[in-house]
Design a protein around this motif. Structure first.
Motif, short mmCIF file in Angstrom:
data_model
loop_
_atom_site.label_atom_id
_atom_site.label_comp_id
_atom_site.label_asym_id
_atom_site.label_seq_id
_atom_site.Cartn_x
_atom_site.Cartn_y
_atom_site.Cartn_z
N LEU A 86 0.84 -1.20 0.00
CA LEU A 86 0.00 0.00 0.00
C LEU A 86 0.88 1.25 0.00
O LEU A 86 1.98 1.24 0.58
N PRO A 87 0.42 2.34 -0.63
CA PRO A 87 1.21 3.57 -0.69
C PRO A 87 1.53 4.09 0.71
O PRO A 87 0.62 4.29 1.52
N ALA A 88 2.82 4.28 1.00
CA ALA A 88 3.29 4.51 2.37
C ALA A 88 2.68 5.75 3.01
O ALA A 88 2.10 5.70 4.10
N LYS A 89 2.84 6.90 2.36
CA LYS A 89 2.38 8.15 2.98
C LYS A 89 0.87 8.17 3.14
O LYS A 89 0.33 8.61 4.17
N LYS A 90 0.18 7.67 2.13
CA LYS A 90 -1.28 7.73 2.18
C LYS A 90 -1.84 6.78 3.24
O LYS A 90 -2.76 7.15 3.98
N ILE A 91 -1.30 5.59 3.35
CA ILE A 91 -1.82 4.66 4.34
C ILE A 91 -1.49 5.15 5.74
O ILE A 91 -2.25 4.93 6.70
N MET A 92 -0.35 5.86 5.91
CA MET A 92 -0.04 6.45 7.22
C MET A 92 -1.07 7.51 7.58
O MET A 92 -1.55 7.58 8.72
N GLN A 93 -1.44 8.36 6.61
CA GLN A 93 -2.44 9.39 6.86
C GLN A 93 -3.80 8.78 7.20
O GLN A 93 -4.47 9.20 8.15
N ILE A 94 -4.19 7.79 6.43
CA ILE A 94 -5.49 7.15 6.65
C ILE A 94 -5.53 6.46 8.00
O ILE A 94 -6.48 6.62 8.78
N ALA A 95 -4.49 5.68 8.32
CA ALA A 95 -4.46 4.94 9.57
C ALA A 95 -4.54 5.87 10.78
O ALA A 95 -5.23 5.59 11.76
N SER A 96 -3.83 7.00 10.71
CA SER A 96 -3.80 7.93 11.83
C SER A 96 -5.16 8.56 12.09
O SER A 96 -5.48 8.92 13.23
N GLU A 97 -5.97 8.71 11.05
CA GLU A 97 -7.27 9.37 11.19
C GLU A 97 -8.42 8.41 11.47
O GLU A 97 -9.55 8.85 11.68
N LEU A 98 -8.17 7.12 11.48
CA LEU A 98 -9.25 6.17 11.74
C LEU A 98 -9.78 6.31 13.16
O LEU A 98 -9.02 6.67 14.08
N PRO A 99 -11.05 6.01 13.38
CA PRO A 99 -11.57 6.01 14.75
C PRO A 99 -10.96 4.84 15.54
O PRO A 99 -10.40 3.91 14.96
N SER A 100 -11.05 4.90 16.86
CA SER A 100 -10.55 3.79 17.68
C SER A 100 -11.36 2.54 17.41
O SER A 100 -12.56 2.60 17.15
N GLY A 101 -10.71 1.40 17.48
CA GLY A 101 -11.40 0.14 17.25
C GLY A 101 -10.58 -0.80 16.42
O GLY A 101 -9.38 -0.59 16.19
N ASP A 102 -11.21 -1.86 15.94
CA ASP A 102 -10.54 -2.85 15.10
C ASP A 102 -10.58 -2.44 13.64
O ASP A 102 -11.60 -1.93 13.15
N VAL A 103 -9.46 -2.66 12.96
CA VAL A 103 -9.34 -2.36 11.54
C VAL A 103 -9.39 -3.68 10.77
O VAL A 103 -8.69 -4.64 11.12
N THR A 104 -10.22 -3.74 9.75
CA THR A 104 -10.29 -4.92 8.89
C THR A 104 -9.71 -4.60 7.53
O THR A 104 -10.04 -3.57 6.93
N LEU A 105 -8.78 -5.46 7.07
CA LEU A 105 -8.18 -5.32 5.74
C LEU A 105 -8.55 -6.53 4.90
O LEU A 105 -8.43 -7.67 5.37
N GLU A 106 -8.97 -6.29 3.68
CA GLU A 106 -9.24 -7.35 2.72
C GLU A 106 -8.61 -6.96 1.39
O GLU A 106 -8.86 -5.86 0.89
N SER A 107 -7.76 -7.81 0.85
CA SER A 107 -7.16 -7.52 -0.45
C SER A 107 -7.75 -8.46 -1.49
O SER A 107 -8.20 -9.56 -1.19
N PHE A 108 -7.74 -7.99 -2.75
CA PHE A 108 -8.37 -8.71 -3.85
C PHE A 108 -7.40 -8.81 -5.03
O PHE A 108 -6.45 -8.03 -5.14
N GLU A 109 -7.69 -9.75 -5.92
CA GLU A 109 -6.80 -9.97 -7.06
C GLU A 109 -6.73 -8.79 -8.02
O GLU A 109 -5.78 -8.66 -8.78
N ASP A 110 -7.75 -7.93 -7.98
CA ASP A 110 -7.72 -6.78 -8.91
C ASP A 110 -6.92 -5.62 -8.35
O ASP A 110 -7.05 -4.48 -8.80
N GLU A 111 -6.05 -5.89 -7.34
CA GLU A 111 -5.16 -4.89 -6.76
C GLU A 111 -5.93 -3.76 -6.10
O GLU A 111 -5.55 -2.59 -6.18
#
Length: 380
Positions: A86-111
């Motif tokens: 995942l793009p480093a700077k963007k995922i850092m920004q997104i992760a920092s702004e998420l609400p508290s709680g569990d994060v779910t990640l799902e990846s797919f073959e279409d990238e």
């Protein structure tokens, strides 16, 4: 009362290749530990990304710029193992702004990667993990094990003295030298020298020098766990530092470090004991009047008093006395305020010892066990 509108989340199409859940805290911490290894100068798209691998009961983050790489693991619940980037700077920004709680990640073959946390949902473009160039394992020639805090403190006490001159790359890093069972950390820019020595195990047979790049020295303090031990593996061209959670791997600087010990005075005629914290605070205040045209501070010694002073035509003048332990002759010496003040921030001692012979010869500062700082006075 009308029913609230139905919120529909459109997941990416395609075959799911990875699915996991991780706490926001662990997700953010994992990214933070590795993100600084990413370089904006790299032209390979995958190296602008962070490699994320789900395996066993851990989530593994890896970032690299081909010179340095950082790998760290955090606990996670893995439903379907897999990997993506995942793009480093963007995922850092997104992760920092998420609400508290569990994060779910799902990846797919279409990238595409679906990321959700409570009501927040993101669909992020990714690159296949196969495009990420992983660092090669260090082919061990030496190995050392140290408490993490000893490594980090030693590096902090010397790193600021390295050179910024890119034409002398061998001085841009930190020397790690082992001689006769003693490990030395040293850095110099030709005008000052900082070193820390610590004994190794009694049965240590290591002997040699390596130069650690400045970026690696900086990243160790950001990335390594703050407790426990660090295992150091060293080869002719690379080095790795591993704790229970994180591994930092770096190429070494090529070249031969100069004989820094020849600048250490063999004897000094005078010694003064100075309260370190009071000295640091006084230097900061007095240096406020220093300008580009007058970039020195003066230290005037008399019976049990050190007067720190400075003046400049643009700003004005300042002076402040400090009570010290000194009974020698009156003496005056000038320094670059940054050079004399910088090491004080990283020491723990209450009293700083300053040894000198005259106002033009190298001056020695000691305090913490094994620490030595050599600084050249300024003329005038």
């Amino acid at each position: 009362m009308k029913n609230p509108p139905l919120v529909v989340i459109r997941l990416p199409k395609g075959i799911k290749t990875m699915k996991l859940t991780v706490t926001k805290e662990n997700f953010v911490n994992g990214i933070k530990r590795v993100v600084n290894a990413v370089s904006t100068k790299i032209t390979l798209p995958a190296l602008s990304n962070i490699l994320i691998e789900a395996e066993g009961d851990t989530l593994v983050f890896t970032a690299s710029d081909l010179e340095i790489s950082i790998r760290t693991v955090v606990p996670a619940i893995i439903f379907e193992p897999g990997a993506t980037t995942l793009p480093a700077k963007k995922i850092m920004q997104i992760a920092s702004e998420l609400p508290s709680g569990d994060v779910t990640l799902e990846s797919f073959e279409d990238e595409n990667v679906a990321l959700s946390c409570q009501k927040s949902y993101f669909k992020i473009r990714s690159l296949a993990a196969e495009n990420f160039q992983k660092p090669e394992d260090v082919q061990e020639e030496w190995t050392l094990t140290l408490p993490v805090q000893d490594l980090l403190k030693s590096l902090s006490k010397v790193s600021y003295a390295k050179s910024e001159d890119e034409s002398r790359r061998y001085l841009n890093g930190v020397l790690l030298s082992v001689r006769s069972g003693v490990l030395t950390f040293a850095a110099t820019d030709g005008r000052r020298l900082a070193l820390v020595e610590r004994p190794l195990e009694a049965d240590s047979t290591l002997d040699g020098d390596i130069i650690l790049p400045a970026k690696a020295a900086n990243e160790l303090s950001r990335s390594l766990d703050s407790s426990g031990d660090v295992k150091i593996l060293i080869s002719q061209s690379s080095i790795s530092f591993s704790t229970s959670e994180t591994t930092v791997t770096s190429k070494l600087v090529e070249g031969t470090y100069p004989n820094y010990r020849q600048v250490i005075p063999k004897v000094s005629k005078q010694q003064v004991l100075i309260p370190r914290q009071a000295f640091a605070e006084t230097l900061r205040r007095v240096s406020l009047v220093v300008s580009d045209s007058s970039s020195s501070i003066r230290l005037q010694l008399s019976d049990n008093t050190l007067t720190v002073s400075a003046n400049s035509a643009e700003v004005g003048e300042s002076s402040e006395p400090i009570e010290i332990e000194y009974s020698g002759e009156k003496f005056e010496i000038s320094f670059n305020p940054q050079f004399v003040g910088e090491p004080l921030r990283y020491l723990d001692c209450e009293l700083l010892s300053m040894q000198f012979s005259d106002d033009l010869s190298p001056v020695c500062l000691t305090g913490d066990e094994g620490f030595l700082y050599i600084i050249m006075p300024m003329r005038g």
